[in-house]
Design an enzyme around this catalytic site. Structure first.
Site: not given
Ligand code: AMP
Length: 284
Positions: A33-34, A37, A61, A147, A150, A176, A186-187
């Site tokens: 998480l960043h 999130h 996925q 977010g 995606d 963000i 996260s990458r």
């Molecule tokens: P993930 O953990 O990558 O599957 O992301 C979880 C949620 O966080 C998803 O709804 C993503 O679209 C959202 N998310 C990840 N990075 C960002 C970002 N930089 N800005 C906005 N939403 C984000």
């Protein structure tokens, strides 16, 4: 804040909250998480009585050869991050809990997955839709937060919720970014310091494209070529796609407000994505 690993235990907590008439908010994540999130979680906490955050690296996925095994995992750090946002519960199931036994039922979506990441990562959105459906059925939230980073995923989830009549409101959250404009991901953790410097080319190319569009250039082909040229100047960058699409995820020829400029670029071995909705304020 509590951490729960099994579906029956989670259901028991949700039932208790429902009996207390609490509105349940849900933020599905894959962990690592960043700040982005955390922004989703804080919004969820502000708008609901009880916030559930799931942390589940969804094997369905990831395609063959993608980064499923090396995807960053750190529950201690993540639980501090979730707690500091005021969320109530982390659902952290083992893969077996979600995928145990043989799955014969999948959720798939037509049309919207035929371009962009769906085209480049066959099966990706089937994996996303299937697991998000399972999580929705387990958590039964009133609202779920996704977010715009995606953007194809968000579009697909919204359509899936409508098509399958989930009684869940999907809340769209803005992208963000870090101070230099790169979207939190996260990458980003995979990037070397040289790659991290090159990675800003994604947002810089979007910024320059928006300048050209604002100056009157409405040919998708010309804008796409401009972006590709700028990205290709970076030694570590390899373009996966650069596209301008409508909300049905179809390529457009003439750019209109509401179209989506979307790109996926490998920086070294790390695949990063970014996008901008034409007509929205560019705040980076
Ligand atoms: P993930 O953990 O990558 O599957 O992301 C979880 C949620 O966080 C998803 O709804 C993503 O679209 C959202 N998310 C990840 N990075 C960002 C970002 N930089 N800005 C906005 N939403 C984000």
């Amino acid at each position: 804040m509590i951490i729960i690993k099994t579906i029956p235990e989670l259901r028991a907590v949700i039932n208790e909250q429902r009996l207390l008439n609490k509105k349940i908010g849900f933020v599905p994540t894959m962990g690592a998480l960043h700040s982005a999130h955390q922004a989703l979680i804080k919004q969820c906490v502000a708008e609901n009585d009880y916030t559930v955050v799931s942390i589940f690296v969804n094997p369905l996925q990831f395609g063959p050869g993608e980064d499923l095994e090396k995807y960053p995992r750190d529950l201690n750090k993540d639980s501090d991050a979730v707690k500091s946002c005021g969320a109530d519960l982390i659902f952290f199931p083992d893969p077996e809990e979600i995928l145990g036994g043989e799955i014969l039922t999948y959720v798939d979506i037509d049309k919207l997955q035929n371009n962009l990441c769906g085209l480049k990562r066959p099966g990706h959105f089937r994996g996303v839709c299937t697991i998000v459906t399972k999580l929705f059925n387990i958590v039964t939230p009133d609202k779920a937060y996704f977010g715009k980073k995606d953007i194809q995923q968000l579009t697909i989830i919204k359509k899936m919720v409508k098509d399958l009549n989930f009684a869940i409101e999907i809340v769209e959250c803005p992208i963000i970014r870090e101070t230099d404009g790169i979207a939190f991901s996260s990458r980003n953790l995979y990037l070397s310091s040289a790659e991290r410097k090159d990675a800003v080319v994604l947002n810089q190319a979007i910024k320059n494209a928006v300048k050209a569009i604002d100056a009157g250039e409405l040919s998708a082909e010309i804008i796409i070529n401009q972006i590709k040229k700028q990205i290709n100047e970076k030694y570590t960058a390899k373009i996966d796609y650069v596209k301008i699409v409508n909300t049905d995820m179809e390529d457009v020829k003439d750019i209109k407000s509401g179209n989506i400029l979307a790109l996926a670029v490998f920086i070294g071995a790390t695949r990063l994505i970014d996008n901008h909705i034409i007509g929205e304020v560019l705040d980076f």
